[in-house]
Motif scaffolding. Structure first.
Motif, PDB file in Angstrom:
ATOM      1  N   LYS A 191       0.846  -1.187   0.000  1.00  0.00           N
ATOM      2  CA  LYS A 191       0.000   0.000   0.000  1.00  0.00           C
ATOM      3  C   LYS A 191       0.882   1.238   0.000  1.00  0.00           C
ATOM      4  O   LYS A 191       1.935   1.274   0.612  1.00  0.00           O
ATOM      5  CB  LYS A 191      -0.921  -0.010   1.221  1.00  0.00           C
ATOM      6  CG  LYS A 191      -1.939  -1.148   1.204  1.00  0.00           C
ATOM      7  CD  LYS A 191      -2.881  -1.060   2.394  1.00  0.00           C
ATOM      8  CE  LYS A 191      -3.921  -2.182   2.351  1.00  0.00           C
ATOM      9  NZ  LYS A 191      -4.843  -2.118   3.527  1.00  0.00           N
ATOM     10  N   LEU A 192       0.412   2.259  -0.679  1.00  0.00           N
ATOM     11  CA  LEU A 192       1.190   3.476  -0.843  1.00  0.00           C
ATOM     12  C   LEU A 192       0.414   4.674  -0.308  1.00  0.00           C
ATOM     13  O   LEU A 192      -0.810   4.740  -0.448  1.00  0.00           O
ATOM     14  CB  LEU A 192       1.498   3.725  -2.331  1.00  0.00           C
ATOM     15  CG  LEU A 192       2.247   2.627  -3.083  1.00  0.00           C
ATOM     16  CD1 LEU A 192       2.271   2.959  -4.570  1.00  0.00           C
ATOM     17  CD2 LEU A 192       3.662   2.492  -2.556  1.00  0.00           C
ATOM     18  N   SER A 193       1.170   5.587   0.276  1.00  0.00           N
ATOM     19  CA  SER A 193       0.571   6.867   0.615  1.00  0.00           C
ATOM     20  C   SER A 193       0.474   7.695  -0.663  1.00  0.00           C
ATOM     21  O   SER A 193       1.047   7.333  -1.702  1.00  0.00           O
ATOM     22  CB  SER A 193       1.429   7.597   1.653  1.00  0.00           C
ATOM     23  OG  SER A 193       2.677   7.978   1.073  1.00  0.00           O
ATOM     24  N   ALA A 194      -0.233   8.809  -0.590  1.00  0.00           N
ATOM     25  CA  ALA A 194      -0.379   9.650  -1.774  1.00  0.00           C
ATOM     26  C   ALA A 194       0.978  10.154  -2.259  1.00  0.00           C
ATOM     27  O   ALA A 194       1.262  10.182  -3.461  1.00  0.00           O
ATOM     28  CB  ALA A 194      -1.304  10.830  -1.460  1.00  0.00           C
ATOM     29  N   THR A 195       1.854  10.523  -1.328  1.00  0.00           N
ATOM     30  CA  THR A 195       3.188  11.016  -1.686  1.00  0.00           C
ATOM     31  C   THR A 195       4.024   9.912  -2.321  1.00  0.00           C
ATOM     32  O   THR A 195       4.702  10.125  -3.327  1.00  0.00           O
ATOM     33  CB  THR A 195       3.908  11.565  -0.441  1.00  0.00           C
ATOM     34  OG1 THR A 195       3.111  12.605   0.136  1.00  0.00           O
ATOM     35  CG2 THR A 195       5.282  12.108  -0.804  1.00  0.00           C
ATOM     36  N   GLN A 196       3.966   8.716  -1.722  1.00  0.00           N
ATOM     37  CA  GLN A 196       4.735   7.590  -2.265  1.00  0.00           C
ATOM     38  C   GLN A 196       4.218   7.192  -3.644  1.00  0.00           C
ATOM     39  O   GLN A 196       4.996   6.854  -4.533  1.00  0.00           O
ATOM     40  CB  GLN A 196       4.665   6.405  -1.299  1.00  0.00           C
ATOM     41  CG  GLN A 196       5.385   6.636   0.019  1.00  0.00           C
ATOM     42  CD  GLN A 196       5.114   5.532   1.012  1.00  0.00           C
ATOM     43  OE1 GLN A 196       4.197   4.718   0.841  1.00  0.00           O
ATOM     44  NE2 GLN A 196       5.911   5.496   2.078  1.00  0.00           N
ATOM     45  N   HIS A 197       2.890   7.237  -3.818  1.00  0.00           N
ATOM     46  CA  HIS A 197       2.324   6.873  -5.116  1.00  0.00           C
ATOM     47  C   HIS A 197       2.776   7.850  -6.194  1.00  0.00           C
ATOM     48  O   HIS A 197       3.152   7.452  -7.303  1.00  0.00           O
ATOM     49  CB  HIS A 197       0.798   6.856  -5.036  1.00  0.00           C
ATOM     50  CG  HIS A 197       0.127   6.531  -6.338  1.00  0.00           C
ATOM     51  ND1 HIS A 197      -0.339   7.501  -7.198  1.00  0.00           N
ATOM     52  CD2 HIS A 197      -0.111   5.338  -6.947  1.00  0.00           C
ATOM     53  CE1 HIS A 197      -0.854   6.933  -8.264  1.00  0.00           C
ATOM     54  NE2 HIS A 197      -0.735   5.617  -8.142  1.00  0.00           N
ATOM     55  N   THR A 233      10.980   9.923   1.310  1.00  0.00           N
ATOM     56  CA  THR A 233      10.126   9.091   0.452  1.00  0.00           C
ATOM     57  C   THR A 233      10.965   8.086  -0.321  1.00  0.00           C
ATOM     58  O   THR A 233      10.587   6.912  -0.453  1.00  0.00           O
ATOM     59  CB  THR A 233       9.346   9.980  -0.531  1.00  0.00           C
ATOM     60  OG1 THR A 233       8.547  10.909   0.201  1.00  0.00           O
ATOM     61  CG2 THR A 233       8.456   9.142  -1.435  1.00  0.00           C
ATOM     62  N   ARG A 240      11.305  -0.774   1.188  1.00  0.00           N
ATOM     63  CA  ARG A 240      10.208  -1.718   0.926  1.00  0.00           C
ATOM     64  C   ARG A 240      10.427  -2.472  -0.377  1.00  0.00           C
ATOM     65  O   ARG A 240       9.535  -3.175  -0.846  1.00  0.00           O
ATOM     66  CB  ARG A 240       8.887  -0.952   0.893  1.00  0.00           C
ATOM     67  CG  ARG A 240       8.527  -0.305   2.228  1.00  0.00           C
ATOM     68  CD  ARG A 240       7.319   0.592   2.113  1.00  0.00           C
ATOM     69  NE  ARG A 240       6.125  -0.158   1.779  1.00  0.00           N
ATOM     70  CZ  ARG A 240       4.945   0.395   1.485  1.00  0.00           C
ATOM     71  NH1 ARG A 240       4.835   1.714   1.489  1.00  0.00           N
ATOM     72  NH2 ARG A 240       3.911  -0.354   1.188  1.00  0.00           N
ATOM     73  N   ALA A 270      -2.721   0.236  -7.008  1.00  0.00           N
ATOM     74  CA  ALA A 270      -3.249   1.578  -6.722  1.00  0.00           C
ATOM     75  C   ALA A 270      -4.122   2.073  -7.871  1.00  0.00           C
ATOM     76  O   ALA A 270      -5.120   2.762  -7.659  1.00  0.00           O
ATOM     77  CB  ALA A 270      -2.101   2.549  -6.480  1.00  0.00           C
TER      78      ALA A 270
END
Length: 298
Positions: A191-197, A233, A240, A270
């Motif tokens: 799963k990714l945060s918005a920043t990571q995505h 980031t 990961r 995502a």
């Protein structure tokens, strides 16, 4: 003039890491082993006469050995930059492949040594009269055992190369099979945060680089579309195993950043996951009827 190109970048296939087909690399190693075995047989059974005959017969063998060395080096550089390095046992396998490169180089060196010991035709410097035929026979007799020893050493090194390639092809196939058997059947995508995505999507476009800034010890990430990626980031994605930076290149020149297969899965997940429902739009207020305009003016 320095171009800033790392030497290995001229050797490894220029393809994104996740797209390297390990099965194809195994097949190439098998064919390489067969080519080494074929050259070994030619060297082992070579019959020659010192002089021009030896030059004509050994020269093509040397050129073939040099070509096989280049192929072995390309296999090493490609596998070293592939997802295969994540599998247990890949490190000794790559070390063994480096030994194949070394043995192939030694085989070429021994063939060069045989040519160096070969007596060539020509005229000697002026001096006392000599029986040229007798001198020629003596030179040939002295050169033959030296050349034969070089050829025997060549055959030994080529045999090691053929055995090594076959062993590696079987070992890498076994490593892949074991990894597939041990892999969880349904591994959830990361799963990714918005920043990571946003960072991962920018890096997936290619041409991502990790640089060392002018301030020593300070790193920065550059993306193709200019998306800002903080080091926090970057480290989170790298820890990961969603991205990797090519450590073979200097930070001053920029290390290529590639998205791993795990990262590609995270992006695909995502993209497929439904986003938040949009806010319902409010209906526009109705315009006042023109007939009532006069009432408003009262």
């Amino acid at each position: 003039m320095t171009t800033g190109v790392h030497p290995l970048s001229l050797v490894a296939e220029q393809v994104p890491v996740p797209s390297i087909d390990i099965t194809e690399q195994i097949e190439r190693l098998q064919r390489l082993g067969e080519d080494f075995a074929s050259l070994h047989q030619k060297v082992r059974t070579l019959s020659f006469t010192p002089g021009t005959d030896a030059l004509n017969k050994i020269s093509p063998l040397l050129l073939t050995a040099q070509d096989l060395t280049g192929q072995a080096l390309r296999r090493l550089a490609t596998l070293n930059g592939s997802p295969y390095t994540d599998l247990p046992g890949s490190r000794p396998a790559l070390t063994a492949l480096a030994s194949v490169v070394s043995s192939s180089s030694l085989a070429g060196s021994d063939l060069s040594g045989a040519l160096g010991a070969n007596p060539y035709e020509g005229t000697a410097f002026p001096g006392p009269p000599a029986d040229e035929d007798s001198v020629r026979k003596t030179r040939h007799a002295q050169a033959r055992p030296v050349m034969t020893e070089h050829l025997a050493d060549t055959a030994h090194q080529l045999d090691l190369c053929a055995t090594g390639c076959r062993y590696l092809a079987a070992g890498i196939r076994r490593d892949l099979r074991h990894a597939a058997e041990q892999r969880p059947p349904h591994t959830p995508a990361p799963k990714l945060s918005a920043t990571q995505h946003a960072a991962l999507r920018a890096l997936a476009q290619g041409e991502g680089k990790l640089y060392e800034s002018h301030r020593i010890g300070t790193l920065r990430v550059q993306t193709k579309d200019g998306t800002r990626v903080s080091m926090a980031t970057f480290r989170a994605l790298k820890n990961r195993d969603l991205i990797r930076a090519d450590a073979r290149t200097s930070l001053l020149h920029g290390r290529d950043i590639t998205v791993t297969s795990q990262g590609q899965r995270a992006l695909a997940h995502a993209h497929q996951s439904p986003g938040p429902a949009p806010f319902p739009s409010s209906p526009a207020p109705a315009a006042l009827p023109a007939a009532r305009h006069s009432e408003v003016r009262r």
